[in-house]
Design an enzyme around this catalytic site. Structure first.
Site, PDB file in Angstrom:
ATOM      1  N   LEU A  39       1.000  -1.264  -0.013  1.00 32.12           N
ATOM      2  CA  LEU A  39      -0.462  -0.324   0.286  1.00 32.12           C
ATOM      3  C   LEU A  39       0.836   1.155  -0.600  1.00 32.12           C
ATOM      4  O   LEU A  39       1.863   0.987   0.886  1.00 32.12           O
ATOM      5  CB  LEU A  39      -0.837  -0.425   1.461  1.00 32.12           C
ATOM      6  N   ASP A  40       0.839   2.241  -0.891  1.00 31.65           N
ATOM      7  CA  ASP A  40       2.106   3.478  -0.901  1.00 31.65           C
ATOM      8  C   ASP A  40       1.316   3.974  -0.041  1.00 31.65           C
ATOM      9  O   ASP A  40       0.826   3.684   1.271  1.00 31.65           O
ATOM     10  CB  ASP A  40       1.474   4.190  -2.375  1.00 31.65           C
ATOM     11  N   ALA A  41       2.716   5.030   0.055  1.00 25.44           N
ATOM     12  CA  ALA A  41       2.788   6.193   1.440  1.00 25.44           C
ATOM     13  C   ALA A  41       1.518   6.987   1.680  1.00 25.44           C
ATOM     14  O   ALA A  41       1.828   7.007   2.494  1.00 25.44           O
ATOM     15  CB  ALA A  41       4.314   6.459   1.474  1.00 25.44           C
ATOM     16  N   SER A  43      -1.321   6.760   0.735  1.00 30.39           N
ATOM     17  CA  SER A  43      -2.166   5.890   0.844  1.00 30.39           C
ATOM     18  C   SER A  43      -2.906   5.474   2.287  1.00 30.39           C
ATOM     19  O   SER A  43      -1.272   5.033   2.834  1.00 30.39           O
ATOM     20  CB  SER A  43      -2.705   4.331  -0.280  1.00 30.39           C
ATOM     21  N   ARG A 139      -0.021   2.068  -8.076  1.00 31.78           N
ATOM     22  CA  ARG A 139      -0.802   2.678  -7.880  1.00 31.78           C
ATOM     23  C   ARG A 139      -1.652   3.103  -9.069  1.00 31.78           C
ATOM     24  O   ARG A 139      -2.730   3.822  -9.751  1.00 31.78           O
ATOM     25  CB  ARG A 139       0.158   4.562  -8.185  1.00 31.78           C
TER      26      ARG A 139
END
Length: 178
Positions: A39-41, A43, A139
């Site tokens: 999970l992206d930073a 998000s 993403r």
């Protein structure tokens, strides 16, 4: 062992911090557990961790097409045209996405505040949608909403397959018992 973690904004899906982003070690101090899916930073929401390599592969490997559910706050108004495009699948620079389940929704009532807050422009409204996908490209949700003219402002994963956030507060974690 399987752990549900409600990842806050600004935290990487790794234990070591980098640059301005914090790492998981600021929240979870357990040896031998690894992230199952990323999970992206920028998000928020459900991140699963496990000490079981086979379980990690089942959760993270795109071949298993485990559904992931997201709440997405976008810039603009979610309309039927955008929902239809997302539902059919959109073409990104790395090819078409699989069809998604998409629906407009009211702002979530019991949502924690984001720190820092999202940027809001007075002249442009924001709205929310729920998006369920079975892929996990880099993403992907942000690129999908942008492709239909709705840039993502806030992205929260609420479920991965049968696992969900339930009432887990931001920054907290819980071991899932079978």
């Amino acid at each position: 062992m399987l752990i549900r973690f409600n990842k806050p904004y600004g935290v990487l899906s790794q234990f070591t911090p980098e640059g301005r982003w914090r790492g998981l070690k600021d929240f979870i101090d357990l040896p031998g557990v690894y992230v199952a899916g990323r999970l992206d930073a920028d998000s928020e929401g459900l991140l699963l961790l496990t000490d079981d390599g086979q379980m990690q592969a089942r959760i993270a490997d795109p071949r298993f097409k485990m559904e992931k559910t997201y709440l997405v706050q976008v810039e603009g108004v979610v309309d039927d045209k955008a929902l239809a495009e997302l539902s059919r699948g959109v073409t990104l620079n790395d090819g078409p996405t699989l069809p998604a389940r998409a629906r407009a929704m009211a702002p979530p009532a019991s949502l924690w505040p984001r720190d820092p807050p999202i940027r809001e422009r007075q002249s442009i409204p924001t709205s929310w949608l729920e998006l369920v996908i079975r892929e996990g490209r880099n993403r992907q949700v942000r690129r999908m909403t942008a492709a239909v003219g709705l840039p993502t402002l806030r992205l929260i994963r609420t479920a991965v397959g049968p696992y969900n956030l339930d009432d887990l507060s931001t920054g907290s974690w819980k071991v899932i018992t079978a």
